[in-house]
Design an enzyme around this catalytic site. Structure first.
Site, short mmCIF file in Angstrom:
data_model
loop_
_atom_site.label_atom_id
_atom_site.label_comp_id
_atom_site.label_asym_id
_atom_site.label_seq_id
_atom_site.Cartn_x
_atom_site.Cartn_y
_atom_site.Cartn_z
N LYS A 1 73.71 83.44 51.60
CA LYS A 1 72.74 84.39 52.14
C LYS A 1 73.07 85.86 51.86
CE LYS A 1 70.60 82.51 55.93
NZ LYS A 1 70.39 81.97 57.28
N ASN B 1 75.19 67.34 67.15
CA ASN B 1 75.24 68.79 67.43
C ASN B 1 74.97 69.57 66.14
OD1 ASN B 1 77.68 67.75 66.48
ND2 ASN B 1 78.98 69.06 67.73
N GLN C 1 79.90 71.75 61.45
CA GLN C 1 80.30 72.97 62.17
C GLN C 1 81.23 73.83 61.29
OE1 GLN C 1 80.79 69.85 64.24
NE2 GLN C 1 78.63 70.08 64.64
N THR D 1 69.43 72.95 65.80
CA THR D 1 69.49 71.87 66.78
C THR D 1 68.84 72.28 68.10
OG1 THR D 1 71.46 70.95 65.76
CG2 THR D 1 71.09 70.36 68.06
N GLY E 1 72.99 70.38 62.62
CA GLY E 1 71.57 70.30 62.29
C GLY E 1 71.33 70.93 60.94
N HIS E 2 70.65 70.22 60.07
CA HIS E 2 70.29 70.83 58.80
C HIS E 2 68.88 70.44 58.44
CE1 HIS E 2 73.08 67.40 58.17
NE2 HIS E 2 72.00 66.91 57.62
N THR E 3 68.20 71.38 57.82
CA THR E 3 66.81 71.14 57.45
C THR E 3 66.76 70.47 56.09
OG1 THR E 3 66.30 73.14 58.65
CG2 THR E 3 64.58 72.30 57.19
N ASP F 1 76.71 76.66 60.86
CA ASP F 1 75.45 77.26 60.38
C ASP F 1 75.65 78.18 59.18
OD1 ASP F 1 74.25 76.07 62.64
OD2 ASP F 1 74.79 77.81 63.85
N LYS G 1 72.75 73.49 51.67
CA LYS G 1 72.21 73.82 50.35
C LYS G 1 73.21 73.48 49.23
CE LYS G 1 70.92 77.79 47.68
NZ LYS G 1 70.50 79.18 47.68
N ASP H 1 71.49 87.82 50.07
CA ASP H 1 70.24 88.59 50.07
C ASP H 1 69.86 89.13 51.46
OD1 ASP H 1 69.92 85.64 50.31
OD2 ASP H 1 67.92 86.24 50.96
N LYS I 1 75.81 75.11 54.73
CA LYS I 1 76.51 74.11 53.91
C LYS I 1 75.53 73.20 53.19
CE LYS I 1 78.76 72.93 57.76
NZ LYS I 1 78.74 74.10 58.62
N ARG J 1 70.47 82.95 67.22
CA ARG J 1 71.91 83.06 66.97
C ARG J 1 72.37 84.50 67.17
NH1 ARG J 1 71.08 79.68 61.53
NH2 ARG J 1 71.02 77.61 62.46
P1 IMP Z 1 79.02 71.06 71.43
O1 IMP Z 1 79.53 70.71 70.08
O2 IMP Z 1 77.58 70.66 71.64
O3 IMP Z 1 79.90 70.58 72.55
O4 IMP Z 1 79.02 72.66 71.56
C1 IMP Z 1 80.20 73.42 71.61
C2 IMP Z 1 80.03 74.75 70.88
O5 IMP Z 1 79.88 74.49 69.49
C3 IMP Z 1 78.78 75.53 71.29
O6 IMP Z 1 79.07 76.92 71.19
C4 IMP Z 1 77.75 75.15 70.24
O7 IMP Z 1 76.75 76.13 70.09
C5 IMP Z 1 78.65 75.05 69.02
N1 IMP Z 1 78.13 74.16 67.97
C6 IMP Z 1 78.21 72.80 67.94
N2 IMP Z 1 77.65 72.33 66.81
C7 IMP Z 1 77.24 73.40 66.10
C8 IMP Z 1 76.63 73.55 64.82
O8 IMP Z 1 76.36 72.59 64.08
N3 IMP Z 1 76.36 74.83 64.43
C9 IMP Z 1 76.68 75.91 65.20
N4 IMP Z 1 77.26 75.81 66.40
C10 IMP Z 1 77.55 74.56 66.85
#
Ligand code: IMP
Length: 417
Positions: free
Chosen positions: A339, A46, A232, A308, A48-50, A21, A26, A341, A24, A313
């Site tokens: 970020k 897992n 990640q 996601t 997620g990006h907008t 998070d 942007k 700002d 990346k 957070r």
């Molecule tokens: P998993 O990848 O769903 O198994 O989650 C394992 C850990 O990685 C958890 O703490 C999730 O919140 C974190 N995590 C997995 N993918 C992301 C991501 O894209 N951004 C932030 N945390 C992530």
């Protein structure tokens, strides 16, 4: 910018230096137009990006952020675990917005399939961990761990399964279902999984590359440039992260190279992405987590809610030893500090610089600037304290802050050689 871009070279990568998070997407969006191929190497939905498509926001999980750029080739690498219904949905979303992607993408045949049942198992394993240890990992429940468990156990289904006949796919699924039932007592919905795979076969069969790694190398040799979009962040890496509170893939540049089958000497640069502060979702250590008002301020100003899962957070301050280590093990050539700002209103900014003998975090307090930096595009225009903050990071990590984010919009970025 042009000078900076040429210094990045033909093959560059963007790697999160914290717990994901970092923003990346942007930078990937900005860089994508200058590269021929945009590749994702590891992880699954897992991430997620907008992405804003025709003024409408969509959250994508599998396709790289750079996929919107017309004419760019999009690669999903072998290190990924791919939930096909999610992928088809993302392709459909783009299609509805007039963006065709299928003909310009390729997927590694040896990437793994993530089935619906993996998500169910993810939930079950979290419950078990919670009942045994009082706390789970806080996974995204997207089935990531169980899909990689199948891979490591060497029983996983791969994308190349889609190249089989329908009968053969059915029989693969049936034997998988038997295994799952024996191990977890879960009845896999084979009919739905089969329907999902059939739908994907119809759409994607021709896009599956039986040797994506060689294909990528040949493309690079013919002069094509590649932007690798990491997923990640370093601290979630299965080997180098804050184990066991990590994801199940390798999130470092080493994992990305492995996930794409790319030889290390082909990589020209590796950009580390770090927020000007720090966030984490899920459980696990977070030495510089802020308390009280500061936590809330950072969350609200930074819009810190999971893309996601929607989870708020956890927010806190930079911890320099993590950035120094991230730079060392990934060989970061540049930083994108994002970020900046979000810190605009802070009076003083604590930065974790180490721990004492008792394990307590030691902070250095840097003066805040308490002036808006939103939208500033020249380093010299930043308030002196903001410049000092960035220089502090550069000096301690020995990596130049080539990109500094000053707001959510594409143009709100300082880029300096
Ligand atoms: P998993 O990848 O769903 O198994 O989650 C394992 C850990 O990685 C958890 O703490 C999730 O919140 C974190 N995590 C997995 N993918 C992301 C991501 O894209 N951004 C932030 N945390 C992530």
């Amino acid at each position: 910018m042009q000078q900076l871009l040429s210094s990045l070279g033909q093959v560059t990568s963007v790697i999160g230096a914290q717990w994901g998070d970092e923003g990346k997407g942007k930078l990937v969006d900005i860089l994508s137009e200058h590269y021929d191929i945009i590749a994702r190497a590891c992880g699954g939905a897992n991430a997620g990006h907008t992405i804003v498509v025709n003024g409408k926001k969509h959250i994508f999980h599998l396709l790289p952020s750079g996929c919107l750029h017309e004419g760019k080739t999009v690669v999903l690498g072998a290190g990924m675990v791919i939930h096909l219904p999610t992928l088809l949905e993302e392709i459909e979303t783009l299609k509805n917005a007039g963006v065709e992607i299928i003909s310009r993408m390729w997927i590694a045949g040896n990437a793994h399939l993530l089935l619906d049942v993996h998500k169910e198992i993810d939930g079950l394993l979290e419950e078990r961990r919670t009942s045994v240890k009082g706390e789970g990992i806080g996974t995204t429940k997207r089935g990531i761990g169980p899909a990689y468990m199948d891979k490591a156990e060497r029983v996983g289904l791969r994308l190349e399964t889609l190249l089989l006949s329908e009968d053969a796919i059915k029989s693969e699924l049936e034997s998988h279902a038997q295994r799952i039932e024996k191990m977890y007592g879960i009845q896999m919905d084979t009919a739905t999984e089969l329907a999902n795979l059939k739908a994907a076969k119809d759409m994607l069969e021709s896009r599956i590359s039986e040797d994506a790694a060689s294909h990528l190398a040949v493309n690079i040799e013919s002069g094509k440039s590649v932007l690798i979009e990491g997923a990640q962040g370093v601290l979630l890496d299965i080997d180098y992260g804050t184990y066991p509170y990590v994801t199940s893939s390798s999130t470092t540049i080493m994992g990305a190279l492995q996930g794409l089958g790319l030889a290390p000497q082909r990589l020209n640069s590796c950009i580390g992405i770090a927020k000007a502060y720090c966030t984490r979702v899920g459980s696990g250590t977070f030495a510089t987590e802020a308390t009280g008002d500061a936590q809330e301020r950072l969350r609200e100003r930074g819009g810190e809610y999971g893309a996601t899962t929607g989870r708020p957070r956890r927010c806190g301050w930079l911890y320099l030893p993590d950035l120094i280590r991230g730079a060392l093990i990934n060989g970061f050539t540049n930083w994108n500090i994002t970020k900046l700002d979000v810190l605009d209103e802070e009076e003083v900014i604590p930065v974790g610089v180490g721990v004492d003998a008792e394990g307590n975090v030691q902070y250095e307090e840097l003066p805040g600037w308490q002036k808006p930096t939103v939208g500033i595009t020249e380093f010299a225009d930043l308030p002196p304290e903001a410049q000092q903050y960035i220089k502090f990071i550069e000096e301690k990590t020995n990596v130049p802050a080539s990109f500094i984010g000053t707001g959510p919009e594409r143009e709100q970025m300082i880029a300096q050689s």
